[in-house]
Write a protein that holds these residues in place. Sequence first.
Motif, short mmCIF file in Angstrom:
data_model
loop_
_atom_site.label_atom_id
_atom_site.label_comp_id
_atom_site.label_asym_id
_atom_site.label_seq_id
_atom_site.Cartn_x
_atom_site.Cartn_y
_atom_site.Cartn_z
N GLN A 294 0.91 -1.23 0.13
CA GLN A 294 -0.02 0.10 0.02
C GLN A 294 0.84 1.27 -0.21
O GLN A 294 0.27 2.55 -0.37
CB GLN A 294 -0.93 -0.06 1.25
N GLU A 295 2.03 1.25 0.36
CA GLU A 295 2.87 2.42 0.43
C GLU A 295 3.73 2.56 -0.53
O GLU A 295 4.73 3.43 -0.84
CB GLU A 295 3.58 2.35 1.63
N GLY A 296 3.81 1.83 -1.57
CA GLY A 296 4.47 1.70 -3.01
C GLY A 296 5.92 1.96 -2.80
O GLY A 296 6.70 1.43 -2.23
N VAL A 297 6.29 2.84 -3.58
CA VAL A 297 7.81 2.95 -3.83
C VAL A 297 8.58 3.64 -2.40
O VAL A 297 9.51 3.42 -2.15
CB VAL A 297 8.10 4.25 -4.90
N ALA A 298 7.73 4.11 -1.53
CA ALA A 298 8.24 4.66 -0.11
C ALA A 298 8.81 3.15 0.74
O ALA A 298 9.71 3.30 0.96
CB ALA A 298 7.19 5.25 0.70
N ALA A 299 7.94 2.32 0.37
CA ALA A 299 8.67 0.83 1.04
C ALA A 299 9.86 0.60 0.32
O ALA A 299 11.08 -0.16 1.11
CB ALA A 299 7.77 -0.31 1.03
N LEU A 300 10.06 0.67 -0.95
CA LEU A 300 11.37 0.25 -1.33
C LEU A 300 12.48 1.12 -1.27
O LEU A 300 13.49 0.71 -1.11
CB LEU A 300 10.98 0.39 -3.22
N ASP A 301 12.02 2.42 -1.21
CA ASP A 301 13.28 3.16 -0.82
C ASP A 301 13.61 2.94 0.48
O ASP A 301 14.71 3.26 0.93
CB ASP A 301 12.45 4.60 -0.70
N GLY A 302 12.59 2.56 1.48
CA GLY A 302 13.18 2.24 2.94
C GLY A 302 14.10 1.14 2.78
O GLY A 302 15.16 0.85 3.74
N TYR A 303 13.86 -0.09 2.18
CA TYR A 303 14.84 -1.18 2.04
C TYR A 303 16.21 -0.70 1.45
O TYR A 303 17.23 -1.15 1.85
CB TYR A 303 14.29 -2.20 0.97
N GLY A 304 16.10 0.38 0.47
CA GLY A 304 17.30 0.77 -0.11
C GLY A 304 18.25 1.52 0.99
O GLY A 304 19.57 1.21 1.05
N GLY A 305 17.52 2.23 2.03
CA GLY A 305 18.27 2.77 2.94
C GLY A 305 18.92 1.98 3.80
O GLY A 305 19.96 2.05 4.37
N ILE A 306 18.20 0.84 4.31
CA ILE A 306 18.72 -0.18 4.77
C ILE A 306 20.09 -0.74 4.07
O ILE A 306 21.17 -1.02 4.97
CB ILE A 306 17.72 -1.33 5.14
N PHE A 307 19.99 -1.02 3.08
CA PHE A 307 20.89 -1.92 2.24
C PHE A 307 22.25 -0.93 2.24
O PHE A 307 23.48 -1.25 2.39
CB PHE A 307 20.96 -2.09 0.79
#
Length: 537
Positions: free
Chosen positions: A157-170
Amino acid sequence: MSVSEADLRPVPVHGTEPGPDPRTMAVLRRERDALRDRVEAGDPSGVGRQHDLGKRTARERLDRLLDEGSFVELGMFRRRREAGPETEGRRPHTDGVVTGAGTIYGRRVFVYAQDFTILGGSLGAEHARKIHRVMDLALDAGAPLVALNDSGGARIQEGVAALDGYGGIFRRQVAASGVIPQISVVLGPCAGGAAYSPALADFTFMVRGTAKMYLTGPDVIAAVSGERVGHDELGGADVHGGRTGVAAVVHDDEDECLEDVRHLVSLLPGNNLEAPPADPPTGAREDVRPRLAEIVPVEPHRPYDMRDVIGELVDGGDFFEVHEGWAPNVLCALARVDGAVVGIVGNQPMVLAGVLDSDASQKAARFVRFCDAFNIPLVTLVDVPGFMPGTAQEHAGVIRHGAKLLYAYCEATVPRVQVIVRKAYGGAYIVMDSRSIGTDLSLAWPCNEVAVMGAEGAVNVVHRRELRAAADPEARRRELVADYRERLMHPYRSPEEGFVDHVIDPVDTRAALADGLALLRDKRRERPRRKHGNVPL
């Protein structure tokens, strides 16, 4: 914005007017405590479902991982932002991840534990920001980071914001690599992009039956390719512990797994500027181990278990083996010798005669690089007949993968001690931390054989024409093999030429290791200035 008369009214001086009703603060505290209790207790139905699945909740896991009463939580009341009808009634506190810090055996660690009872532990923007913050704090404080993974993946439901969150972790994991130890524990699903986080960690633990890790799940695979595969068969603990090498340690239950994580943390420094935690000396420098003379057969082709040798060399016979199920022809373990933490790499004659192949080379190379990054001295136990021959290995890139291990040892600046237990043939001898690639101290047992290849193979190559012409080829072969052994493979050939420092009695190996490590304790060697090397990945 206008300013009211009340805003301009002077603040009363203490004692001139009555303060706020003390009952007001008491009410606020009670409300806060009630909210905290509700958050900590969680949703009863969600907790029940988690237990029905054979899994503990995030807070129960942290209770077992950390020293009692040591956990300090951060972001308990954080919630996802209002975003319209899709978030109405779906904004639980913590946003599905518990973050903070605590201690393990009194030493500080930072942690996050995904909470599957809240939105399936899915990662959204606020969930990710909480993880980012605890990762930043761990790096700033120079303390290990432990991640407990149990998540349905990115919050759709949060779209690209969730993907951006993973990128920040990596990105943070890569920045922290080689600076603080990173431990990932997979205790439930870990799918899609989330699977890269355990792959980037220094050590990944998984629990059989509940942990599942893959990029694309069974349903997607079936829809795209028609292939039917179960969750465990696709990405269960035994798959990653035995076939892919992603999981360093596999356990049958969560409690055993978390206790092993505590054990691992007890062997690691907080960061790359610290020495590993040392125990008091155990008297290893005077320790004689008669059993070492009995474990290893003199005959070069007879198998034995190198774990038995390691057990005799380390304090209390206790060592922490990693990747036990993957590439078992080489052993990698952390242990203590005379109280000091060491990393041990050893060939395993019980599996494939201890040869090196593509997987074994990768396994050992990664372990060597970890030890070097965190100031852990290396002990290499050598009993290797060479690299695995055959088209399968050549086509699998054994040259490239073997070069990874070669690169790792050549680059390592920590104290390094090699012990040639029995045979050391060909390029595998060089790669297993030989004098030529920089080992600090090379020891050998009296049964050592260091050569380009075994005597039989050498004779077949060098004397093939003579053997074809001989009246009795087998008798002549035996004579030539005996002569080759006598001239080129006797135990003192390498010491005579300076490739081995000392031939030791097997029973004295533990004492010799303790002496050698003490000798090298203050070793300092800086790498040449450069941005970075180009590892043959």
